[in-house]
Design a protein around this motif. Structure first.
Motif, PDB file in Angstrom:
ATOM      1  N   THR A 220      24.606   4.537   9.349  1.00 21.88           N
ATOM      2  CA  THR A 220      25.910   3.909   9.429  1.00 21.88           C
ATOM      3  C   THR A 220      25.711   2.405   9.273  1.00 21.88           C
ATOM      4  O   THR A 220      24.609   1.899   9.424  1.00 21.88           O
ATOM      5  N   ILE A 221      26.765   1.697   8.947  1.00 27.02           N
ATOM      6  CA  ILE A 221      26.663   0.240   8.827  1.00 27.02           C
ATOM      7  C   ILE A 221      26.488  -0.330  10.222  1.00 27.02           C
ATOM      8  O   ILE A 221      27.292  -0.101  11.113  1.00 27.02           O
ATOM      9  N   CYS A 222      25.424  -1.068  10.392  1.00 29.71           N
ATOM     10  CA  CYS A 222      25.101  -1.625  11.705  1.00 29.71           C
ATOM     11  C   CYS A 222      24.592  -3.041  11.504  1.00 29.71           C
ATOM     12  O   CYS A 222      23.486  -3.244  11.014  1.00 29.71           O
ATOM     13  N   ARG A 223      25.399  -4.026  11.845  1.00 29.75           N
ATOM     14  CA  ARG A 223      25.036  -5.423  11.605  1.00 29.75           C
ATOM     15  C   ARG A 223      23.750  -5.845  12.299  1.00 29.75           C
ATOM     16  O   ARG A 223      22.915  -6.493  11.677  1.00 29.75           O
ATOM     17  N   PRO A 224      23.553  -5.511  13.597  1.00 33.05           N
ATOM     18  CA  PRO A 224      22.280  -5.933  14.226  1.00 33.05           C
ATOM     19  C   PRO A 224      21.056  -5.383  13.494  1.00 33.05           C
ATOM     20  O   PRO A 224      20.064  -6.088  13.317  1.00 33.05           O
ATOM     21  N   PHE A 225      21.131  -4.141  13.037  1.00 32.03           N
ATOM     22  CA  PHE A 225      20.014  -3.559  12.295  1.00 32.03           C
ATOM     23  C   PHE A 225      19.809  -4.312  10.984  1.00 32.03           C
ATOM     24  O   PHE A 225      18.687  -4.688  10.636  1.00 32.03           O
TER      25      PHE A 225
ATOM     26  N   TRP B  79      16.500  -6.389   9.930  1.00 29.91           N
ATOM     27  CA  TRP B  79      15.742  -6.007   8.747  1.00 29.91           C
ATOM     28  C   TRP B  79      15.626  -7.189   7.780  1.00 29.91           C
ATOM     29  O   TRP B  79      14.554  -7.471   7.241  1.00 29.91           O
ATOM     30  N   GLU B  80      16.725  -7.904   7.568  1.00 28.09           N
ATOM     31  CA  GLU B  80      16.687  -9.071   6.681  1.00 28.09           C
ATOM     32  C   GLU B  80      15.710 -10.127   7.209  1.00 28.09           C
ATOM     33  O   GLU B  80      14.952 -10.718   6.441  1.00 28.09           O
ATOM     34  N   HIS B  81      15.714 -10.347   8.529  1.00 25.12           N
ATOM     35  CA  HIS B  81      14.790 -11.314   9.130  1.00 25.12           C
ATOM     36  C   HIS B  81      13.342 -10.865   8.939  1.00 25.12           C
ATOM     37  O   HIS B  81      12.461 -11.673   8.622  1.00 25.12           O
ATOM     38  N   ALA B  82      13.101  -9.579   9.128  1.00 23.49           N
ATOM     39  CA  ALA B  82      11.746  -9.054   8.942  1.00 23.49           C
ATOM     40  C   ALA B  82      11.284  -9.243   7.500  1.00 23.49           C
ATOM     41  O   ALA B  82      10.140  -9.639   7.252  1.00 23.49           O
ATOM     42  N   LEU B  83      12.165  -8.974   6.557  1.00 24.19           N
ATOM     43  CA  LEU B  83      11.802  -9.143   5.147  1.00 24.19           C
ATOM     44  C   LEU B  83      11.464 -10.598   4.825  1.00 24.19           C
ATOM     45  O   LEU B  83      10.503 -10.880   4.109  1.00 24.19           O
ATOM     46  N   ARG B  84      12.268 -11.528   5.371  1.00 24.86           N
ATOM     47  CA  ARG B  84      12.021 -12.949   5.111  1.00 24.86           C
ATOM     48  C   ARG B  84      10.751 -13.445   5.795  1.00 24.86           C
ATOM     49  O   ARG B  84      10.001 -14.231   5.232  1.00 24.86           O
ATOM     50  N   SER B  85      10.526 -12.976   7.033  1.00 20.74           N
ATOM     51  CA  SER B  85       9.410 -13.505   7.829  1.00 20.74           C
ATOM     52  C   SER B  85       8.115 -12.720   7.669  1.00 20.74           C
ATOM     53  O   SER B  85       7.045 -13.204   8.007  1.00 20.74           O
TER      54      SER B  85
ATOM     55  N   GLN C  52      24.561   8.954  17.018  1.00 18.31           N
ATOM     56  CA  GLN C  52      23.559   8.991  18.071  1.00 18.31           C
ATOM     57  C   GLN C  52      22.709   7.731  18.018  1.00 18.31           C
ATOM     58  O   GLN C  52      22.470   7.169  16.956  1.00 18.31           O
ATOM     59  N   TRP C  53      22.245   7.299  19.208  1.00 18.67           N
ATOM     60  CA  TRP C  53      21.372   6.137  19.295  1.00 18.67           C
ATOM     61  C   TRP C  53      19.990   6.469  18.757  1.00 18.67           C
ATOM     62  O   TRP C  53      19.464   7.547  19.012  1.00 18.67           O
ATOM     63  N   HIS C  54      19.422   5.522  18.024  1.00 19.51           N
ATOM     64  CA  HIS C  54      18.054   5.630  17.514  1.00 19.51           C
ATOM     65  C   HIS C  54      17.336   4.304  17.730  1.00 19.51           C
ATOM     66  O   HIS C  54      17.957   3.247  17.714  1.00 19.51           O
ATOM     67  N   LEU C  55      16.050   4.400  17.917  1.00 20.10           N
ATOM     68  CA  LEU C  55      15.185   3.232  17.994  1.00 20.10           C
ATOM     69  C   LEU C  55      14.403   3.171  16.689  1.00 20.10           C
ATOM     70  O   LEU C  55      13.704   4.122  16.342  1.00 20.10           O
ATOM     71  N   SER C  56      14.567   2.073  15.963  1.00 18.45           N
ATOM     72  CA  SER C  56      13.829   1.886  14.703  1.00 18.45           C
ATOM     73  C   SER C  56      12.733   0.865  14.911  1.00 18.45           C
ATOM     74  O   SER C  56      12.966  -0.183  15.527  1.00 18.45           O
ATOM     75  N   ARG C  57      11.580   1.186  14.401  1.00 17.79           N
ATOM     76  CA  ARG C  57      10.450   0.251  14.394  1.00 17.79           C
ATOM     77  C   ARG C  57       9.937   0.182  12.969  1.00 17.79           C
ATOM     78  O   ARG C  57       9.683   1.214  12.346  1.00 17.79           O
ATOM     79  N   ILE C  58       9.781  -1.042  12.484  1.00 18.66           N
ATOM     80  CA  ILE C  58       9.317  -1.235  11.122  1.00 18.66           C
ATOM     81  C   ILE C  58       8.227  -2.313  11.137  1.00 18.66           C
ATOM     82  O   ILE C  58       8.401  -3.357  11.759  1.00 18.66           O
ATOM     83  N   ALA C  59       7.115  -2.017  10.466  1.00 21.13           N
ATOM     84  CA  ALA C  59       5.981  -2.946  10.456  1.00 21.13           C
ATOM     85  C   ALA C  59       5.465  -3.116   9.031  1.00 21.13           C
ATOM     86  O   ALA C  59       5.433  -2.158   8.258  1.00 21.13           O
ATOM     87  N   PRO C  60       5.053  -4.345   8.706  1.00 22.32           N
ATOM     88  CA  PRO C  60       4.515  -4.582   7.370  1.00 22.32           C
ATOM     89  C   PRO C  60       3.028  -4.234   7.290  1.00 22.32           C
ATOM     90  O   PRO C  60       2.295  -4.357   8.262  1.00 22.32           O
TER      91      PRO C  60
END
Length: 103
Positions: A9-14, A18-24, A43-51
């Motif tokens: 779903t559209i989620c601004r905080p996510f 994600w945009e901050h992670a891509l830039r940094s 439903q609530w989900h916890l996303s973790r993304i690592a480069p």
């Protein structure tokens, strides 16, 4: 869509995280809603993304997970509600004892 159990779903905080992670080039984690494709339930989900970086610290790939955290969120909310109710019960009982001792 049948092979994909969830649709994002559209989620601004996510999106901002994600945009901050891509830039940094830094990893991030955030909680957000996912809508189940089969019945539309959010439903609530916890996303973790690592480069994954090369020797020169350039991001070459991103790896991530989405963990369903709905039950954990519900359990936490229930525990907090029970704690507030217990505190209110204690406060009421304490007030009754004090007022019972006065003429």
């Amino acid at each position: 869509m049948a092979d994909k159990p969830f649709i994002r779903t559209i989620c601004r905080p996510f999106a901002h995280a994600w945009e901050h992670a891509l830039r940094s080039g830094r990893e991030f984690k955030t909680e957000h809603w996912l809508k189940r494709a089969s019945d539309g339930v959010d439903q609530w989900h916890l996303s973790r993304i690592a480069p994954m970086k090369d020797a020169a610290s350039n991001v070459v790939k991103w790896f991530g997970t989405d963990t369903d955290s709905e039950e954990q969120k519900q359990a936490k909310a229930n525990a907090e509600s029970a704690s507030r109710a217990s505190a209110l019960d204690l406060a009421l009982a304490s007030g009754m004892k004090k007022s019972a001792g006065k003429p």
